[in-house]
Design a protein around this motif. Sequence first.
Motif, PDB file in Angstrom:
ATOM      1  N   GLU A 406       0.926  -1.102   0.018  1.00  0.00           N
ATOM      2  CA  GLU A 406       0.124  -0.012  -0.080  1.00  0.00           C
ATOM      3  C   GLU A 406       0.845   1.290  -0.169  1.00  0.00           C
ATOM      4  OE1 GLU A 406      -3.238   0.257  -0.119  1.00  0.00           O
ATOM      5  OE2 GLU A 406      -3.859  -1.759  -0.061  1.00  0.00           O
ATOM      6  N   PHE A 407       0.324   2.198  -0.608  1.00  0.00           N
ATOM      7  CA  PHE A 407       1.118   3.581  -0.416  1.00  0.00           C
ATOM      8  C   PHE A 407       1.239   4.193   1.115  1.00  0.00           C
ATOM      9  CE2 PHE A 407      -0.607   3.591  -4.773  1.00  0.00           C
ATOM     10  CZ  PHE A 407       0.728   3.708  -5.566  1.00  0.00           C
ATOM     11  N   PHE A 408       2.235   4.869   1.134  1.00  0.00           N
ATOM     12  CA  PHE A 408       2.619   5.484   2.504  1.00  0.00           C
ATOM     13  C   PHE A 408       1.889   6.801   2.522  1.00  0.00           C
ATOM     14  CE2 PHE A 408       4.470   8.589   5.285  1.00  0.00           C
ATOM     15  CZ  PHE A 408       4.943   7.758   6.483  1.00  0.00           C
ATOM     16  N   ASP A 409       0.496   6.849   3.283  1.00  0.00           N
ATOM     17  CA  ASP A 409      -0.025   8.027   3.465  1.00  0.00           C
ATOM     18  C   ASP A 409      -0.215   8.794   4.854  1.00  0.00           C
ATOM     19  OD1 ASP A 409      -2.558   9.427   3.690  1.00  0.00           O
ATOM     20  OD2 ASP A 409      -3.672   8.436   2.336  1.00  0.00           O
ATOM     21  N   ILE A 410       0.088   9.855   5.033  1.00  0.00           N
ATOM     22  CA  ILE A 410       0.400  10.567   6.055  1.00  0.00           C
ATOM     23  C   ILE A 410      -1.063  10.676   6.884  1.00  0.00           C
ATOM     24  CG2 ILE A 410       0.875  12.886   7.159  1.00  0.00           C
ATOM     25  CD1 ILE A 410       3.371  11.253   6.364  1.00  0.00           C
ATOM     26  N   GLN A 411      -2.086  11.014   6.119  1.00  0.00           N
ATOM     27  CA  GLN A 411      -3.322  10.970   6.892  1.00  0.00           C
ATOM     28  C   GLN A 411      -3.784   9.713   7.639  1.00  0.00           C
ATOM     29  OE1 GLN A 411      -6.016  12.227   3.678  1.00  0.00           O
ATOM     30  NE2 GLN A 411      -5.605  14.572   4.186  1.00  0.00           N
ATOM     31  N   LYS A 412      -3.574   8.474   6.961  1.00  0.00           N
ATOM     32  CA  LYS A 412      -3.762   7.208   7.484  1.00  0.00           C
ATOM     33  C   LYS A 412      -2.822   7.105   8.813  1.00  0.00           C
ATOM     34  CE  LYS A 412      -5.344   5.051   3.140  1.00  0.00           C
ATOM     35  NZ  LYS A 412      -5.168   3.879   2.183  1.00  0.00           N
ATOM     36  N   ILE A 413      -1.534   7.455   8.770  1.00  0.00           N
ATOM     37  CA  ILE A 413      -0.740   7.396   9.847  1.00  0.00           C
ATOM     38  C   ILE A 413      -1.083   8.213  10.916  1.00  0.00           C
ATOM     39  CG2 ILE A 413       1.561   7.994  10.430  1.00  0.00           C
ATOM     40  CD1 ILE A 413       1.586   5.575   8.840  1.00  0.00           C
ATOM     41  N   ARG A 414      -1.491   9.432  10.681  1.00  0.00           N
ATOM     42  CA  ARG A 414      -2.217  10.198  11.767  1.00  0.00           C
ATOM     43  C   ARG A 414      -3.492   9.438  12.207  1.00  0.00           C
ATOM     44  NH1 ARG A 414      -2.784  14.705   8.883  1.00  0.00           N
ATOM     45  NH2 ARG A 414      -0.863  15.274   9.588  1.00  0.00           N
ATOM     46  N   LYS A 415      -4.237   9.161  11.625  1.00  0.00           N
ATOM     47  CA  LYS A 415      -5.447   8.395  12.121  1.00  0.00           C
ATOM     48  C   LYS A 415      -5.140   7.003  12.920  1.00  0.00           C
ATOM     49  CE  LYS A 415      -9.998   8.006  12.793  1.00  0.00           C
ATOM     50  NZ  LYS A 415     -10.496   9.349  13.216  1.00  0.00           N
ATOM     51  N   ALA A 416      -4.153   6.319  12.420  1.00  0.00           N
ATOM     52  CA  ALA A 416      -3.480   5.154  13.420  1.00  0.00           C
ATOM     53  C   ALA A 416      -3.015   5.591  14.681  1.00  0.00           C
ATOM     54  CB  ALA A 416      -2.495   4.438  12.382  1.00  0.00           C
ATOM     55  N   ARG A 417      -2.190   6.711  14.759  1.00  0.00           N
ATOM     56  CA  ARG A 417      -1.755   7.301  15.988  1.00  0.00           C
ATOM     57  C   ARG A 417      -2.955   7.540  16.826  1.00  0.00           C
ATOM     58  NH1 ARG A 417       1.179  10.924  13.983  1.00  0.00           N
ATOM     59  NH2 ARG A 417       3.106   9.948  14.189  1.00  0.00           N
ATOM     60  N   GLN A 418      -3.861   7.974  16.339  1.00  0.00           N
ATOM     61  CA  GLN A 418      -4.881   8.540  16.867  1.00  0.00           C
ATOM     62  C   GLN A 418      -5.658   7.004  17.705  1.00  0.00           C
ATOM     63  OE1 GLN A 418      -9.379   9.441  15.929  1.00  0.00           O
ATOM     64  NE2 GLN A 418      -8.085  11.452  15.525  1.00  0.00           N
ATOM     65  N   ARG A 419      -6.045   6.244  16.880  1.00  0.00           N
ATOM     66  CA  ARG A 419      -6.580   4.930  17.359  1.00  0.00           C
ATOM     67  C   ARG A 419      -6.044   4.213  18.255  1.00  0.00           C
ATOM     68  NH1 ARG A 419     -11.136   2.989  15.177  1.00  0.00           N
ATOM     69  NH2 ARG A 419     -10.723   1.161  15.582  1.00  0.00           N
ATOM     70  N   LEU A 420      -4.633   4.178  18.093  1.00  0.00           N
ATOM     71  CA  LEU A 420      -3.734   3.524  19.211  1.00  0.00           C
ATOM     72  C   LEU A 420      -3.503   4.015  20.562  1.00  0.00           C
ATOM     73  CD1 LEU A 420      -0.733   2.330  16.723  1.00  0.00           C
ATOM     74  CD2 LEU A 420      -2.739   0.956  17.557  1.00  0.00           C
ATOM     75  N   PHE A 421      -3.640   5.403  20.333  1.00  0.00           N
ATOM     76  CA  PHE A 421      -3.637   6.185  21.790  1.00  0.00           C
ATOM     77  C   PHE A 421      -4.891   5.797  22.464  1.00  0.00           C
ATOM     78  CE2 PHE A 421      -0.185   9.287  20.787  1.00  0.00           C
ATOM     79  CZ  PHE A 421       0.545   9.164  21.771  1.00  0.00           C
ATOM     80  N   GLN A 422      -6.248   5.786  21.755  1.00  0.00           N
ATOM     81  CA  GLN A 422      -7.362   5.204  22.379  1.00  0.00           C
ATOM     82  C   GLN A 422      -7.324   4.212  22.770  1.00  0.00           C
ATOM     83  OE1 GLN A 422      -9.807   6.872  19.187  1.00  0.00           O
ATOM     84  NE2 GLN A 422      -9.808   8.777  19.818  1.00  0.00           N
ATOM     85  N   LEU A 423      -6.591   3.335  22.488  1.00  0.00           N
ATOM     86  CA  LEU A 423      -6.716   1.875  23.165  1.00  0.00           C
ATOM     87  C   LEU A 423      -6.565   1.974  24.869  1.00  0.00           C
ATOM     88  CD1 LEU A 423      -4.468  -0.380  20.639  1.00  0.00           C
ATOM     89  CD2 LEU A 423      -7.006  -0.380  20.862  1.00  0.00           C
ATOM     90  N   GLY A 424      -5.658   3.174  25.125  1.00  0.00           N
ATOM     91  CA  GLY A 424      -5.465   3.226  26.603  1.00  0.00           C
ATOM     92  C   GLY A 424      -4.126   2.628  27.031  1.00  0.00           C
ATOM     93  N   SER A 425      -3.789   1.674  26.389  1.00  0.00           N
ATOM     94  CA  SER A 425      -2.457   0.981  26.993  1.00  0.00           C
ATOM     95  C   SER A 425      -1.101   1.856  26.204  1.00  0.00           C
ATOM     96  CB  SER A 425      -2.600  -0.388  26.687  1.00  0.00           C
ATOM     97  OG  SER A 425      -2.718  -0.714  25.432  1.00  0.00           O
ATOM     98  N   ILE A 426      -1.304   2.542  25.265  1.00  0.00           N
ATOM     99  CA  ILE A 426      -0.087   2.827  24.527  1.00  0.00           C
ATOM    100  C   ILE A 426       0.151   4.424  25.049  1.00  0.00           C
ATOM    101  CG2 ILE A 426       0.811   3.574  22.309  1.00  0.00           C
ATOM    102  CD1 ILE A 426       0.348   0.751  22.899  1.00  0.00           C
ATOM    103  N   SER A 427       1.301   4.751  25.353  1.00  0.00           N
ATOM    104  CA  SER A 427       1.991   6.106  25.905  1.00  0.00           C
ATOM    105  C   SER A 427       2.281   6.750  24.643  1.00  0.00           C
ATOM    106  CB  SER A 427       2.721   6.077  26.791  1.00  0.00           C
ATOM    107  OG  SER A 427       3.893   5.381  26.667  1.00  0.00           O
ATOM    108  N   ASN A 428       2.961   6.185  23.510  1.00  0.00           N
ATOM    109  CA  ASN A 428       3.624   6.894  22.317  1.00  0.00           C
ATOM    110  C   ASN A 428       3.692   5.826  21.367  1.00  0.00           C
ATOM    111  OD1 ASN A 428       4.657   8.945  21.010  1.00  0.00           O
ATOM    112  ND2 ASN A 428       6.852   8.241  21.659  1.00  0.00           N
ATOM    113  N   VAL A 429       3.704   6.325  20.036  1.00  0.00           N
ATOM    114  CA  VAL A 429       3.835   5.504  18.900  1.00  0.00           C
ATOM    115  C   VAL A 429       4.523   6.442  17.754  1.00  0.00           C
ATOM    116  CG1 VAL A 429       1.482   6.049  18.086  1.00  0.00           C
ATOM    117  CG2 VAL A 429       2.620   4.001  17.243  1.00  0.00           C
ATOM    118  N   ASP A 430       5.585   5.917  16.933  1.00  0.00           N
ATOM    119  CA  ASP A 430       6.014   6.711  15.832  1.00  0.00           C
ATOM    120  C   ASP A 430       5.960   5.863  14.776  1.00  0.00           C
ATOM    121  OD1 ASP A 430       6.700   9.193  17.249  1.00  0.00           O
ATOM    122  OD2 ASP A 430       8.425   8.067  18.207  1.00  0.00           O
TER     123      ASP A 430
END
Length: 803
Positions: A406-430
């Motif tokens: 798949e193509f590298f998409d910054i908007q999808k990356i931003r959404k993925a960071r948001q969803r991983l934060f909302q899991l509650g167990s993640i404090s940071n992701v890059d």
Amino acid sequence: MKTNLLIKIVLPVMKNILNVCIFSVSLIAIFNSVLWSETNKPETDQPPKTVNPLSVQSIRFEGLTSEDALLRSIVQTSIGKEIDPDQLSKDIKNVAKDTGLFSNISVDVEPYDEGGLEVIFRLVESPKIEGLQIVGNEKIRYGKIKEAINFKSGEIYTDYLAWQNQKQILKTYQEKGYYLAEVKTELDHDQATNTVALTFNINEGKRIKIQEINFIGSQGISQKKLARQLKTKVGKYFDENVLEADLTTLSFFYQDNGYAQSQVLGYEKRFNIEKTGLMLDIEVDEGPQYTVGEYKISIRFSEKPAFNEEKIRELMNPAEGEIFNRGKFQESIDKITERYQEEGYLLVELDPQPKFDEENQLVDVTFNISEGDVIIIDRIKINGLVKTRENIIKRELDHLKIKTDEFFDIQKIRKARQRLFQLGSISNVDFIPSEEEGQRRDLIVNVTERDKMGMFSVGGGYGSEGGLFGMAEVSHSNVLGRAYRVHLKGEVGTRYRQTQEFRVNTPWILGTPTRLNFSLYNNKRRQYYTRSVLTRYGYADWPIYERKGASVTMGRPLPRDYDLSVRFRNDHTFTKIDYLKKEDREYRRWTRSLTFYLSKDTRDYRMSLNHPINGAYNTISYEYSGGLLGADSDFIKYTLDLSQYIKTWKNMVLALHLYGGYLQPKSSNPESDYFLFFERYFLGGIETIRGYQDFEILPVSADGVPSLDGGDKTLYGNIEYRIPIAQQFMGVAFFDFGQVWNKPWGKLRRSDFNFKAGAGVGVRMDLQGMLLRAEWGYGFHRQDPNGNPVGKGEFHFTIGPSF
């Protein structure tokens, strides 16, 4: 005057000739002495060794307290070679220049005992600095002056170094407008230890104010308009550092007004006759003022074109025919680059080439864009997981099509960071693309989990609503490593406050990103107003309200950052009101409702789920109760909840929030206000308008009587400036406003929109996903027990999220 000039010219020349003559006579005498000694030596059986009488046979250094290896490496006069007066002169200069250790250097040449010559360098070492004092400074602190000088204790002292530091001190004063300052240097030389104590005596003088600012060469822009761009102002003290920054600002201002080739050539300072005022002459070369002629756009498309020429033209600013504004032009370049990168074109190259036509005062811009190769994801490598299963992260990425090929998409990356934060167990992701050459890159996902997934706490305290309270809480944000969240809480307070809650959440069910939340609750509260309000409006004691029940919520993400969810709620409420002059009343009601939520979430997290730094979270909801669902409470509730986050400087954030609600009873029963107490609106407290007590802001009738049953309409807003202090701490300054009403829509007048307001400050601490908030607010429109306006502050404390 001519005679004096002649003497100044002739005397140094004669002095040099005399030195050469003396040196030559010395060499002749040495030569004759050596020759006489050679001719009068007794004859021996072996022929004597012949030594060139003018050759250097020894080099010696006198007056040196340390090893001479450094000096021998500098001196080019060498043993065995004939003496060279020019080279000796160069050696003296080199020793002085390369070491800086000596206050006086001379050289003597004497006959050597074994023949030839001995060169003797006679040295006087410079003293070392033993102490440093600065005397007379009052307007500029000692540390600031110390930063300007480069003397250190133990360093070799020279007159040049003292003069240089004296100039630096003067420069420091002049930069702050003290042009009349004087600096004198005093030395206390200890001959025994060869050390000096150095003192800078400062006479600061008066600070000079700016009397006049002139712009030399300005024609297209008025002097007054130019002066407004400067922080340097007439009547203010002169600061050279501020003026230097002002010249840069002035240059940008010219370029933002079409003078693309303008130059700020510099400035000159002049004093008035009394030296009490400073006049600045700033010289500028404006050049012509340019208008945008034509944009020519050339795009070298990739295999997956991002934008056509028309889209690029929409982003260009200023438009054709407008004044060429350098700042807006650069912003448009940055915006185009950002748009490409948001689509995954990280290798895009933009090459704007302006062509200036001075005669017609036009600038044509050729815009060359090379989209480059779109990065294609090869492999995904997830690092840092300890307790969370990898498939929990992988399913979120797969759902957003962040996967191989798949193509590298910054908007999808931003959404993925948001969803991983909302899991509650993640404090940071890059998310980091690998650095290999070529179009295909590995995607490295570096995940940092919270230190503690589970928590057990027992505590107590004092709250403005519950009084003294004790609490116990058990929670886990990552049960079995599958992102299941469980929360159990119990609380008991002295002011008839009890809380029992149990919640279970999962972000996925049946292999789909459909989340499921289930909760049980049993809460008891006493509604606290001031005693004067109770007695004034007919209550013997504060009303008691209880609610217990359960709710189930299901939700699913939609395209373009939208989310749709539905909640079913079934609970029982109990209300008890003690009246002074009439019979007490008790109400028992069942409420069964469906609530539909449509939200859009573009928040971007960098530090914590409790601290979004960009984006927005907006929700509209519709709740339907009673009717086909049965139960006792019949109403419809409409809600609008808007939040916006704007990153300002570093990670500081301006947070804006607006909430509006309307409760529409479907029953014509006049007592529906009492029945629907739990659904009605009250303002005041840490969750709505700070600086007021909980439930303090009530709707008021035409005769000024507040309704203690709340209102059916509300609108309030919050403005916060959030300042990170440390990783877990944040400071906040806020302004809140709002009002609640109980009138029909048709009877609301402009005078009813008299919003209550409060402002204050607070601190927040992130405790493994829970937010502790301690905030103080000042209510601008509070009232005393007699209803008179009075300003008053209020302290608030809670554990829970902000907007």
